[in-house]
Write an enzyme that holds these catalytic residues in place. Structure first.
Site, PDB file in Angstrom:
ATOM      1  N   GLY A  40       6.373  -8.860  -2.291  1.00  0.00           N
ATOM      2  CA  GLY A  40       6.101  -7.888  -1.498  1.00  0.00           C
ATOM      3  C   GLY A  40       7.317  -7.876  -0.468  1.00  0.00           C
ATOM      4  N   GLY A  42       9.065  -5.366   1.380  1.00  0.00           N
ATOM      5  CA  GLY A  42       8.669  -4.720   1.990  1.00  0.00           C
ATOM      6  C   GLY A  42       9.549  -5.219   4.181  1.00  0.00           C
ATOM      7  N   LEU A  43       9.450  -5.029   4.620  1.00  0.00           N
ATOM      8  CA  LEU A  43       9.713  -5.690   6.494  1.00  0.00           C
ATOM      9  C   LEU A  43       9.041  -6.892   6.545  1.00  0.00           C
ATOM     10  CD1 LEU A  43       9.865  -2.691   8.287  1.00  0.00           C
ATOM     11  CD2 LEU A  43      11.732  -3.633   7.877  1.00  0.00           C
ATOM     12  N   ALA A  44       7.992  -7.140   6.096  1.00  0.00           N
ATOM     13  CA  ALA A  44       7.350  -8.351   6.799  1.00  0.00           C
ATOM     14  C   ALA A  44       7.484  -9.228   5.177  1.00  0.00           C
ATOM     15  CB  ALA A  44       5.678  -7.857   5.780  1.00  0.00           C
ATOM     16  N   GLY A  45       7.650  -9.025   3.967  1.00  0.00           N
ATOM     17  CA  GLY A  45       8.177  -9.682   2.730  1.00  0.00           C
ATOM     18  C   GLY A  45       8.917 -10.231   3.016  1.00  0.00           C
ATOM     19  N   HIS A 266      -2.608  10.925   9.789  1.00  0.00           N
ATOM     20  CA  HIS A 266      -1.417  11.920  11.097  1.00  0.00           C
ATOM     21  C   HIS A 266      -1.823  13.337  11.095  1.00  0.00           C
ATOM     22  CE1 HIS A 266       2.595  12.441  12.453  1.00  0.00           C
ATOM     23  NE2 HIS A 266       2.669  11.048  12.869  1.00  0.00           N
ATOM     24  N   SER A 284       7.924  15.106  12.098  1.00  0.00           N
ATOM     25  CA  SER A 284       7.475  14.458  12.985  1.00  0.00           C
ATOM     26  C   SER A 284       7.055  14.985  13.571  1.00  0.00           C
ATOM     27  CB  SER A 284       9.589  14.380  13.926  1.00  0.00           C
ATOM     28  OG  SER A 284       8.685  14.189  15.198  1.00  0.00           O
ATOM     29  N   ARG A 330      -3.618  12.474  18.515  1.00  0.00           N
ATOM     30  CA  ARG A 330      -3.401  12.483  16.877  1.00  0.00           C
ATOM     31  C   ARG A 330      -5.037  12.638  16.806  1.00  0.00           C
ATOM     32  NH1 ARG A 330       0.362   7.893  14.389  1.00  0.00           N
ATOM     33  NH2 ARG A 330       2.208   8.640  14.880  1.00  0.00           N
ATOM     34  N   LEU A 441       6.269  -1.412  12.549  1.00  0.00           N
ATOM     35  CA  LEU A 441       7.608  -2.023  11.952  1.00  0.00           C
ATOM     36  C   LEU A 441       7.735  -3.485  12.584  1.00  0.00           C
ATOM     37  CD1 LEU A 441       9.755   1.423  12.086  1.00  0.00           C
ATOM     38  CD2 LEU A 441       8.476  -0.164  10.381  1.00  0.00           C
TER      39      LEU A 441
HETATM   40  C1  LIG Z   1       6.102   8.266   6.459  1.00  0.00           C
HETATM   41  C2  LIG Z   1       5.728   7.427   7.316  1.00  0.00           C
HETATM   42  C3  LIG Z   1       6.626   7.005   8.385  1.00  0.00           C
HETATM   43  C4  LIG Z   1       6.155   5.851   9.142  1.00  0.00           C
HETATM   44  N1  LIG Z   1       6.752   5.328   9.971  1.00  0.00           N
HETATM   45  C5  LIG Z   1       6.443   4.085  11.501  1.00  0.00           C
HETATM   46  C6  LIG Z   1       7.739   4.358  12.424  1.00  0.00           C
HETATM   47  O1  LIG Z   1       8.163   5.855  12.664  1.00  0.00           O
HETATM   48  N2  LIG Z   1       7.966   3.836  13.356  1.00  0.00           N
HETATM   49  C7  LIG Z   1       6.685   2.077  12.352  1.00  0.00           C
HETATM   50  O2  LIG Z   1       6.339   1.773  12.870  1.00  0.00           O
HETATM   51  N3  LIG Z   1       5.421   2.291  11.305  1.00  0.00           N
HETATM   52  C8  LIG Z   1       6.042   3.645  10.476  1.00  0.00           C
HETATM   53  N4  LIG Z   1       5.481   3.971   9.089  1.00  0.00           N
HETATM   54  C9  LIG Z   1       4.262   2.914   8.657  1.00  0.00           C
HETATM   55  C10 LIG Z   1       5.050   1.229   8.175  1.00  0.00           C
HETATM   56  O3  LIG Z   1       6.314   1.837   7.437  1.00  0.00           O
HETATM   57  C11 LIG Z   1       4.515   0.341   7.397  1.00  0.00           C
HETATM   58  O4  LIG Z   1       3.026   0.242   7.985  1.00  0.00           O
HETATM   59  C12 LIG Z   1       5.158  -1.036   7.314  1.00  0.00           C
HETATM   60  O5  LIG Z   1       6.397  -0.446   7.059  1.00  0.00           O
HETATM   61  C13 LIG Z   1       4.712  -1.773   6.173  1.00  0.00           C
HETATM   62  O6  LIG Z   1       5.388  -2.558   5.789  1.00  0.00           O
HETATM   63  P1  LIG Z   1       4.752  -3.874   4.739  1.00  0.00           P
HETATM   64  O7  LIG Z   1       6.002  -4.786   4.708  1.00  0.00           O
HETATM   65  O8  LIG Z   1       3.813  -4.222   5.155  1.00  0.00           O
HETATM   66  O9  LIG Z   1       4.437  -3.194   3.280  1.00  0.00           O
HETATM   67  P2  LIG Z   1       5.359  -2.030   2.419  1.00  0.00           P
HETATM   68  O10 LIG Z   1       6.839  -2.217   3.081  1.00  0.00           O
HETATM   69  O11 LIG Z   1       4.633  -0.910   1.795  1.00  0.00           O
HETATM   70  O12 LIG Z   1       5.773  -3.091   1.359  1.00  0.00           O
HETATM   71  C14 LIG Z   1       5.080  -3.721   0.355  1.00  0.00           C
HETATM   72  C15 LIG Z   1       5.492  -4.242  -0.971  1.00  0.00           C
HETATM   73  O13 LIG Z   1       5.003  -4.597  -1.458  1.00  0.00           O
HETATM   74  C16 LIG Z   1       4.969  -4.726  -2.963  1.00  0.00           C
HETATM   75  N5  LIG Z   1       3.669  -4.525  -4.143  1.00  0.00           N
HETATM   76  C17 LIG Z   1       2.843  -4.283  -3.144  1.00  0.00           C
HETATM   77  N6  LIG Z   1       1.857  -4.539  -4.056  1.00  0.00           N
HETATM   78  C18 LIG Z   1       2.328  -5.258  -5.287  1.00  0.00           C
HETATM   79  C19 LIG Z   1       2.000  -5.878  -6.053  1.00  0.00           C
HETATM   80  N7  LIG Z   1       0.707  -6.161  -7.105  1.00  0.00           N
HETATM   81  N8  LIG Z   1       2.769  -6.709  -6.743  1.00  0.00           N
HETATM   82  C20 LIG Z   1       4.573  -7.028  -6.797  1.00  0.00           C
HETATM   83  N9  LIG Z   1       4.292  -6.459  -5.496  1.00  0.00           N
HETATM   84  C21 LIG Z   1       3.507  -6.023  -5.016  1.00  0.00           C
HETATM   85  C22 LIG Z   1       5.767  -3.418  -2.946  1.00  0.00           C
HETATM   86  O14 LIG Z   1       6.792  -3.403  -4.415  1.00  0.00           O
HETATM   87  C23 LIG Z   1       6.406  -3.680  -1.806  1.00  0.00           C
HETATM   88  O15 LIG Z   1       8.096  -4.833  -1.837  1.00  0.00           O
HETATM   89  C24 LIG Z   1       5.582   4.376   8.188  1.00  0.00           C
HETATM   90  C25 LIG Z   1       4.728   4.613   7.289  1.00  0.00           C
HETATM   91  C26 LIG Z   1       4.688   6.168   7.032  1.00  0.00           C
HETATM   92  C27 LIG Z   1       4.554   6.279   5.173  1.00  0.00           C
END
Ligand SMILES: Cc1cc2nc3c(=O)[nH]c(=O)nc-3n(C[C@H](O)[C@H](O)[C@H](O)COP(=O)(O)OP(=O)(O)OC[C@H]3O[C@@H](n4cnc5c(N)ncnc54)[C@H](O)[C@@H]3O)c2cc1C
Ligand code: SF4
Ligand code: FES
Lengths: 637, 256
Positions: A40, A42-45, A266, A284, A330, A441
């Site tokens: 992964g 995303g922000l965490a990974g 939501h 929003s 909500r 985030l």
């Molecule tokens: C429309 C929307 C708006 C939002 N707005 C806000 C906000 O304003 N403020 C806030 O705090 N939060 C908000 N959130 C929530 C927040 O964005 C998410 O909870 C957060 O970004 C998740 O980050 P993450 O790194 O955990 O996962 P993700 O960003 O979902 O990343 C997952 C990663 O894992 C990888 N992955 C997954 N499964 C596999 C696999 N089997 N094999 C290989 N790779 C894999 C994907 O490719 C990706 O790179 C919002 C969410 C949505 C849907």
């Protein structure tokens, strides 16, 4: 089994510092001897990958996207919280901690939440140094706003694209390490299974999405940062590819899944326009500040909303919650909308929608003011629906958005399987039964930048790891199982596409395990889901080759896992015989529709252990103790 | 509405590829362009045929995954709109639509409408960052950024990395993408220490990846779904010239 969250002793303010002092260190020279696999970006990974590589570890990163920058975090709009107290409005680490525990309806671990609030300020510092273009005042200082009904302005934002900018920051830090050869990056590579050797997580098995190649990777630790599972509902605000496979497969290999029934709906999303719909778009929440929510009084009233006279309209939020009106919280607003639609009074082509009407606000404030406040939202709405909200009311409907549940982790973000760490939305940790706006985030980056880099070192320093390679029989066994699963799916010669099954599953989950749940419905769903799963394995249609880029196969594998995971969610929702946060059991509510918690019996985390497909999993608990935020009714009177 | 689609089908990078024609009878105005392709794909799969492969994910115009050249225009005819945000009500009953991948030398076709845009990641990897390790950051408000600069930086940073600028450019240049990243950091005090090194490294990588040269057609700006301004290209050119004649150029060359 009673699970131990391994919370350090001492006063809550001191736990994290004390723990950091007590944790064992890995010397700089030794760090490069360790290999960490991160799934992964995303922000965490991405934040974890960058930070761990900077420390000197060898990191390999996996994502199914073509580029790490596409992770779903990119879509977050509103902002990120921190306890900086720049506006001098009385914020503090303590208050952010308190709000998050209470907002989560007392189902999160206090010590974790406190630590989250503590590191929140470091996150903002780090992101600014990376060049994240946060909003600024004319003075050049950082700007803040209030978000999601908070009474304080503690949210930092970059226009409506905060997630994008934070992710690009973490991505660029990570790519720098890729350039320095400290990180090996595997794009278009999907993790399909976890490899556990002698009870310790040692690797993963992946499928190369370009050519179908099944491969094994071995490491000294595995980190899952694979996001949430809202797409179990088929329609959600999540991106198309978001899925549960990584965490669910880890669960099948022995990791416990905590609170899977805790999902967030939501209230203000653009409703479905037809069966063809592939996703729901979030609008929003700020729109409810000036819009009035209503439906026709009479079921089946198909007139143009502008032709429906005042006395034939039901402003149901104002009617049911006179003090909060259109700004009801909500979950309450979402459930009320569902109720009026279930009565046949919903609007729009599918009947699942309510009006959000700006006519009064435009009359009162003028079109110009409304345009200033919501111009770009109105534009986006018009682009998608073709309706002009200045002239006719918007239509909105609640949609699945975020999942608080996830793999169980201890204070060190390690699951019950040694070596398996879980960060970001993929774990269950900090939000309890309900997540506050702008704190996902924050959590993702806290885990990746400031928590895991310390705790994973402690794991290495205190664990004797056997030398293994991908030739180990366990790797071969898991590889073979993955290959057989794919062969089996490819060989089903039925009639329905993976998407059809996904859509049907989504309907079941939305109807019986969505905004509100009851015993009867959950039991019904527990019969329907296994039936659908059986049908899937008989009646799926497949095309293409397994050794090629095959989008149907990718989808089928994900849907297959959702079909098993859904049952786990249902069990959790059924057994948690109380209402709390996003988990609303109709049997347990106050007369005003508030969720009624049962602290006597359910003040705990439920962590589930896999016992075979179709079998009821075992429910373990981790008791929750609230020493600092007293248990109270979450009231919005 | 009834729509006729001519879609580029290509089995893999070695295949020559060709257009295939499909007819859809029940296209609904409210569908997005990609939902219309979903309908086609469901139909193809039900008939036992391989669906049309295309990249997509967020469907909100932010992840940059979707691409497609629609009737000759990257992301189709609507201004400031990604393919995923384009809706069928912008087309008429009976329309014929030509759908192709983003075409550029540096973006080889992988299958059907999917192209390989990893060159963008390698350009970022070469210098699209500020070299700050986790933990090194000073207190956030100790770095002041004039609002105007922050806004400019944000205007540039909005790039979603989709590659439409490259596909639109007759030379297949990546100037707008690179300029957006260079400018984002150039407007911020945090970006100054590495400013010269960054632009040199990124441009060099861009050339290595086989992107073409810029001859000021500015088709890129017209195609960009995020409205990234071509003025950033001028900024980058200035920075590049300055950096080329500075000592850092030497340093950079030595490091190589
Ligand atoms: C429309 C929307 C708006 C939002 N707005 C806000 C906000 O304003 N403020 C806030 O705090 N939060 C908000 N959130 C929530 C927040 O964005 C998410 O909870 C957060 O970004 C998740 O980050 P993450 O790194 O955990 O996962 P993700 O960003 O979902 O990343 C997952 C990663 O894992 C990888 N992955 C997954 N499964 C596999 C696999 N089997 N094999 C290989 N790779 C894999 C994907 O490719 C990706 O790179 C919002 C969410 C949505 C849907
Ligand atoms: S500059 Fe515009 S067109 Fe080019 S990659 Fe960025 S967003 Fe896409
Ligand atoms: S699918 Fe994400 S930008 Fe189009």
């Amino acid at each position: 089994m009673i699970l131990d969250g391994k919370v350090p002793s001492g006063r809550i303010e001191e736990k994290w510092d004390k723990h950091r002092f007590e944790m064992k260190l890995v010397s700089p020279a030794n760090k490069r001897k360790y290999k960490i696999l991160i799934v992964g970006t995303g922000l965490a990974g991405a934040s974890a990958a960058a930070s761990l590589a900077e420390l000197g570890y060898n990191v390999e990163v996996f994502t199914y996207h073509d580029s790490p920058r596409r992770a779903h975090s990119i879509a977050a709009q509103g902002g990120i919280n921190a306890a900086k107290n720049y506006p001098n409005d009385g914020d503090s680490i303590w208050r952010l901690f308190y709000d998050t525990v209470k907002g989560g309806d007392f189902r999160a671990r206090e010590a974790n939440v406190y630590r989250l609030a503590q590191v929140s300020n470091n996150i903002i510092d780090q992101c600014v140094a990376q060049g994240v273009p946060f909003a600024r005042e004319y003075s050049g200082y950082l700007a803040n706003r209030s978000f999601g009904g908070a009474q304080l302005s503690r949210t930092f934002y970059a226009r409506g694209q905060t997630g994008q900018q934070l992710l690009l920051g973490a991505y660029s830090a990570m790519m720098r390490q890729v350039g320095l050869k400290k990180i090996i990056l595997h794009t278009r590579t999907e993790m399909l299974d976890l490899v556990v050797i002698d009870g310790v997580a040692r690797g993963i098995v992946t499928r190369n999405l370009l050519n179908g190649k099944i491969e094994s990777f071995v490491g000294d630790a595995v980190v899952l940062a694979t996001g949430g599972y809202s797409n179990v509902f088929f329609l959600s605000t999540n991106a198309q590819a978001c899925n549960v496979t990584a965490t669910y497969r880890a669960y099948k290999r022995g990791a416990f899944f905590a609170n899977p029934a805790f999902t967030q709906i939501h209230p203000t999303c653009i409703p479905q326009s037809g069966e063809h719909q592939s996703k729901l778009t979030l609008m929003s929440e700020s729109l409810r500040n000036d819009g009035r929510v209503w439906v026709p009084k009479n079921p089946g009233d198909k007139r143009d909303p502008r032709d429906i006279p005042e006395d034939e309209r039901d402003y149901f939020l104002e009617r049911m919650y006179p003090s909060y009106g259109n700004l009801a919280p909500r979950d309450i607003a979402s459930r009320a909308a569902k109720r009026v639609c279930d009565e046949g009074r919903g609007v729009g082509p599918t009947g699942n929608g309510v009006y959000l009407d700006f006519a009064d606000a435009i009359k009162r404030l003028g079109k110009k003011v409304i345009e200033e406040r919501y111009g770009n939202l109105f534009e986006m709405y018009e682009r998608i629906t073709g309706d002009n909200p200045y002239e006719t009311p918007m239509r909105i409907y609640p949609a699945p958005h975020y999942t608080m549940g996830g793999l169980w982790v201890d204070y060190n973000l390690m699951s019950n399987l040694p070596g398996l760490h879980v960060i970001g939305e993929a774990n269950f940790s900090d939000h309890g039964a309900n997540r506050l706006g702008a704190s996902a985030l924050m959590q993702g980056l806290a885990d990746g930048y400031f928590i895991l880099p310390y705790t994973i070192g402690h794991y290495f320093a205190t664990t004797k790891l056997e030398k293994v390679t991908t030739d180990h029989p366990e790797f071969k066994k898991v590889e073979k199982e993955v290959e057989e699963r794919i062969k089996k799916i490819m060989s089903i010669n039925g009639k329905k596409t993976p998407t059809q099954f996904h859509r049907e599953l989504g309907k079941i989950m939305w109807n019986y395990c969505g905004m509100s749940r009851n015993e009867q419905g959950l039991k019904t769903a527990l019969e329907l889901v296994p039936k659908l799963r059986e049908e899937f394995w008989q009646n799926l249609t497949m095309v293409g080759e397994e050794g090629d880029l095959n989008i149907v196969l990718e989808k089928a594998l994900r849907v297959a896992d959702f079909l098993e995971f859904a049952e786990l969610m249902l069990w959790d929702a059924l057994e948690r015989n109380e209402s709390c946060g996003g988990h609303f059991r109709e049997e347990h509510q106050y007369p005003d529709g508030e969720a009624k918690r049962d602290d006597e019996n359910f003040c705990h985390v439920a962590a589930w252990e896999f016992t075979g497909v179709g079998n009821k999993p075992i429910r373990h608990i981790e008791p929750l103790v609230f020493e600092y935020v007293p248990l109270t009714v979450r009231s919005y009177k | 509405m009834k729509i006729t689609l001519h879609i580029w089908r290509q089995k893999n990078s070695n295949d020559k590829g060709h257009f295939e024609t499909y007819h859809l009878d029940n296209v609904i105005e409210d569908m997005s362009f990609l939902e219309m392709l979903d309908v086609l794909n469901e139909k193809l799969v039900a008939e036992g045929k391989e669906p049309v492969a295309f990249d997509h994910d967020c469907r909100e115009g932010i992840c940059g995954a979707c691409s497609l050249t629609i009737n000759g225009i990257p992301h189709g005819p609507e201004k400031n709109t990604t393919t995923c945000q384009l809706h069928m009500r912008k087309f008429k009953d009976g329309d014929e639509i030509w759908v192709e991948p983003f075409r550029a030398r540096a973006f080889p076709v992988i299958k059907d409408l999917i192209v390989d845009r990893s060159a963008f990641d390698r350009i970022i990897q070469a210098g699209g960052f500020i070299s700050v390790n986790t933990g090194q950051a000073p207190e956030a408000n100790s770095i002041l950024v004039p609002k105007q600069n922050a806004d400019n930086a944000m205007d540039a940073a909005q790039c979603i990395g989709c590659g439409a600028c490259v596909a639109a450019c007759p030379n297949g240049a990546a100037m707008l993408f690179v300029a957006a990243k260079v400018s984002h950091f150039a407007y911020l005090p945090q970006g100054q220490p590495e400013r010269k090194r960054r632009v040199l490294a990124m441009v060099e990588q861009m050339q290595k990846e086989g992107f073409g040269n810029c001859s000021n057609f500015y088709e890129c700006g017209a195609a960009c779904p995020k409205g990234i301004s071509v003025r950033f290209i001028a900024l980058m050119n200035r920075d590049y010239l300055k950096a080329s004649y500075s000592e850092e150029k030497l340093e950079f060359a030595e490091k190589e």
